[in-house]
Design an enzyme around this catalytic site. Structure first.
Site, mmCIF file in Angstrom:
data_model
loop_
_atom_site.group_PDB
_atom_site.id
_atom_site.type_symbol
_atom_site.label_atom_id
_atom_site.label_comp_id
_atom_site.label_asym_id
_atom_site.label_seq_id
_atom_site.Cartn_x
_atom_site.Cartn_y
_atom_site.Cartn_z
ATOM 1 C CE1 TYR A 92 9.433 -7.813 38.429
ATOM 2 C CE2 TYR A 92 7.501 -6.909 37.336
ATOM 3 C CZ TYR A 92 8.747 -7.507 37.276
ATOM 4 O OH TYR A 92 9.299 -7.789 36.058
ATOM 5 C CE LYS A 106 -13.926 12.817 23.563
ATOM 6 N NZ LYS A 106 -14.507 14.067 24.077
HETATM 7 C C1 LIG Z 1 -15.958 13.861 24.421
HETATM 8 C C2 LIG Z 1 -16.970 14.889 24.152
HETATM 9 C C3 LIG Z 1 -18.317 14.539 23.928
HETATM 10 C C4 LIG Z 1 -18.855 13.143 24.127
HETATM 11 O O1 LIG Z 1 -19.283 12.945 25.456
HETATM 12 P P1 LIG Z 1 -19.963 11.573 25.923
HETATM 13 O O2 LIG Z 1 -20.220 11.761 27.367
HETATM 14 O O3 LIG Z 1 -18.944 10.506 25.661
HETATM 15 O O4 LIG Z 1 -21.176 11.374 25.100
HETATM 16 C C5 LIG Z 1 -19.192 15.539 23.526
HETATM 17 N N1 LIG Z 1 -18.766 16.824 23.394
HETATM 18 C C6 LIG Z 1 -17.488 17.190 23.635
HETATM 19 C C7 LIG Z 1 -17.110 18.620 23.496
HETATM 20 C C8 LIG Z 1 -16.556 16.250 24.038
HETATM 21 O O5 LIG Z 1 -15.291 16.624 24.304
#
Ligand SMILES: *Cc1c(COP(=O)(O)O)cnc(C)c1O
Length: 368
Positions: free
Chosen positions: A264, A38
Site C-alpha cells: 500500500y 492480566k
Molecule cells: C502489571 C503489574 C505488575 C507486574 O509487573 P512486571 O513488570 O510485569 O513484573 C505488578 N504490579 C502491578 C500493580 C501491575 O500493574
C-alpha cells in the site's frame, strides 16, 4: 514442536516453569509469589498459563479487570485472585466470583463497603493500594488520616494486604527515586498496620524489583514479565527463557524488477531487483505499522529479513533477496532466538507492548 504451517504463537510451558523457579529462587522460601496474568497473561493465554502456575504452587494471581478474574475462575483457578483495577459497576460480579479488589480510592472504598453492607456476609478480603510516586492509582500519604478513620469504623472488610507499585525498578539511574518509594511505603504501611492493629501482607516489588531490590520483598512479590521470560535487563537474559515464539510461514514469493513497488502507498521501491516474501500476519495480529518500512527484521531460515513497505491488516512483506527460501518455509517474528525486547526496540516500544498486543486471532499452541 513441528514446523509452523500457519501463524501461531507457540507457548513453552517448560520455560514458564523454569522462569517461575528462577524467580522463586531469588526469594526467601516464605515469601509469597503473586503471578500477574492480566491481559491474557501478557498476550499468551491466561487459562493455560494460570493453570500451570497454580500447579507449580503460585500463592496468588492478579488481573487488571473483573472480567479477567471471572475467566480464570471458569478455567478452574481456585487460588486467590487480586483485581488490580476494579470498577464499581462490576462489584457484584467480583463478589460472586470471590475476586479480591484493590481498593485504590475513597470512591471505590465507599462504593464497595455499601455493596457489602447489603449482603451482611463475613468480612470480605481486600487489598489497599498506596501511591508512592507512580501517580497512577492509590491512596497518598495525605489521605492516611481520613482513610484510617473510615477503615477503623467498618467491619465489612478484611484487609489482606497493603501494597504499592514502583515506577522505575529496571532503571539504575532511578535508584534514589525507587528507594524513596520503598521508604515511603514502609512508613505508610507501618502506620496503617499499627493504627488498625493488623498484620496484613505487604508487597511492592514487580519483576525488575525482584531482580534489583530483592531485599524489599516483604512477604509477597508480584511478577508478570519475568514469568514470560523477559527481565528488562540483558544480565537476566541468560537466566530467563522467553516462553512464547511468534511464528508464521512464507505464503508467496515475488521477484521484483527495479523500481517496482511493494504494498500500500507504494512505500517500498528499490532501484535493484529484489525478491520478497509475503507472510500471513499483519497489524490485526498485533504487528503494528510501526514495525514496517525496513525498521524491523524477521528470521527466515536463520537469516534476518527486513519488513518492507507498510504493514497490512493481514500481511507483511519481507525482503529475502539474499536468503534461500521457498513458499511454506517457517518465519520467526520473536522467540528465544529473536528477543521480543529487541524486536520491540526497533519500533520504539517495549516487550510488554509487543507481546500483549498479539491478537486473539493468532492460534496458540503449547509444548509441555
Ligand atoms: C502489571 C503489574 C505488575 C507486574 O509487573 P512486571 O513488570 O510485569 O513484573 C505488578 N504490579 C502491578 C500493580 C501491575 O500493574
Amino acid at each position: 514442536m513441528p514446523k509452523a504451517q500457519e501463524t501461531v504463537l507457540e507457548i513453552d510451558l517448560k520455560s514458564l516453569e523454569h522462569n517461575y523457579r528462577f524467580l522463586r529462587s531469588q526469594l526467601k522460601p516464605e515469601t509469597k509469589f503473586l503471578s500477574v496474568v492480566k491481559a491474557f497473561a501478557y498476550g499468551n493465554d491466561a487459562d493455560q498459563i494460570a493453570l500451570k502456575l497454580q500447579e507449580l504452587g503460585t500463592d496468588y494471581f492478579a488481573v487488571a479487570y473483573v472480567k479477567e478474574g471471572v475467566a480464570l475462575r471458569k478455567a478452574g483457578i481456585t487460588k486467590p485472585i487480586l483485581v488490580l483495577h476494579p470498577q464499581a459497576v462490576n462489584f457484584e460480579t467480583l463478589i460472586a466470583y470471590q475476586l479480591e479488589p484493590s481498593i485504590y480510592s475513597f470512591g471505590v472504598l465507599k462504593q464497595f463497603i455499601s455493596v457489602l453492607e447489603q449482603k451482611e456476609s463475613a468480612p470480605y478480603p481486600v487489598h489497599i493500594k498506596f501511591n508512592t510516586g507512580l501517580n497512577r492509582l492509590g491512596f497518598g500519604e495525605k489521605d492516611l488520616k481520613s482513610l484510617l478513620e473510615l477503615l477503623e469504623n467498618q467491619d465489612t472488610l478484611e484487609i489482606v494486604s497493603l501494597f504499592s507499585h514502583l515506577a522505575a525498578t529496571e532503571d539504575p539511574k532511578e535508584e534514589v527515586f525507587t528507594r524513596n518509594q520503598i521508604a515511603l511505603f514502609e512508613k505508610i504501611s507501618t502506620e496503617v498496620s499499627n493504627q488498625l492493629k493488623i498484620q496484613p501482607i505487604r508487597h511492592i516489588l514487580n519483576t525488575s524489583g525482584i531482580l534489583n531490590y530483592t531485599e524489599s520483598q516483604y512477604y509477597m512479590v508480584r511478577s508478570g514479565i519475568g514469568l514470560y521470560g523477559y527481565g528488562n535487563d540483558p544480565k537476566f537474559d541468560t537466566k530467563l527463557k522467553p516462553i512464547a515464539s511468534l511464528k508464521t510461514i512464507v505464503s508467496q514469493i515475488h521477484k521484483l524488477d527495479p523500481y517496482e513497488s511493494v504494498g500500500y502507498n507504494r512505500a517500498f521501491i528499490s532501484s535493484k531487483p529484489r525478491v520478497t516474501a509475503t507472510l500471513p500476519i499483519g497489524h490485526a495480529d498485533g504487528i503494528g505499522r510501526q514495525y514496517g518500512k525496513g525498521k524491523t527484521l524477521v528470521l527466515v531460515n536463520g537469516q534476518m529479513a527486513p519488513i518492507i513497505g507498510n504493514v497490512c491488516m493481514d500481511m507483511i512483506m519481507v525482503d529475502i533477496t539474499n536468503i534461500p527460501c521457498k513458499e511454506g518455509d517457517e518465519v520467526i517474528l520473536f522467540g528465544p532466538q529473536l528477543s521480543a525486547h529487541e524486536v520491540a526496540k526497533t519500533a520504539g516500544t517495549i516487550s510488554y507492548e509487543l507481546i500483549t498486543g498479539i491478537s486473539q486471532r493468532v492460534k496458540r499452541v503449547y509444548s509441555y
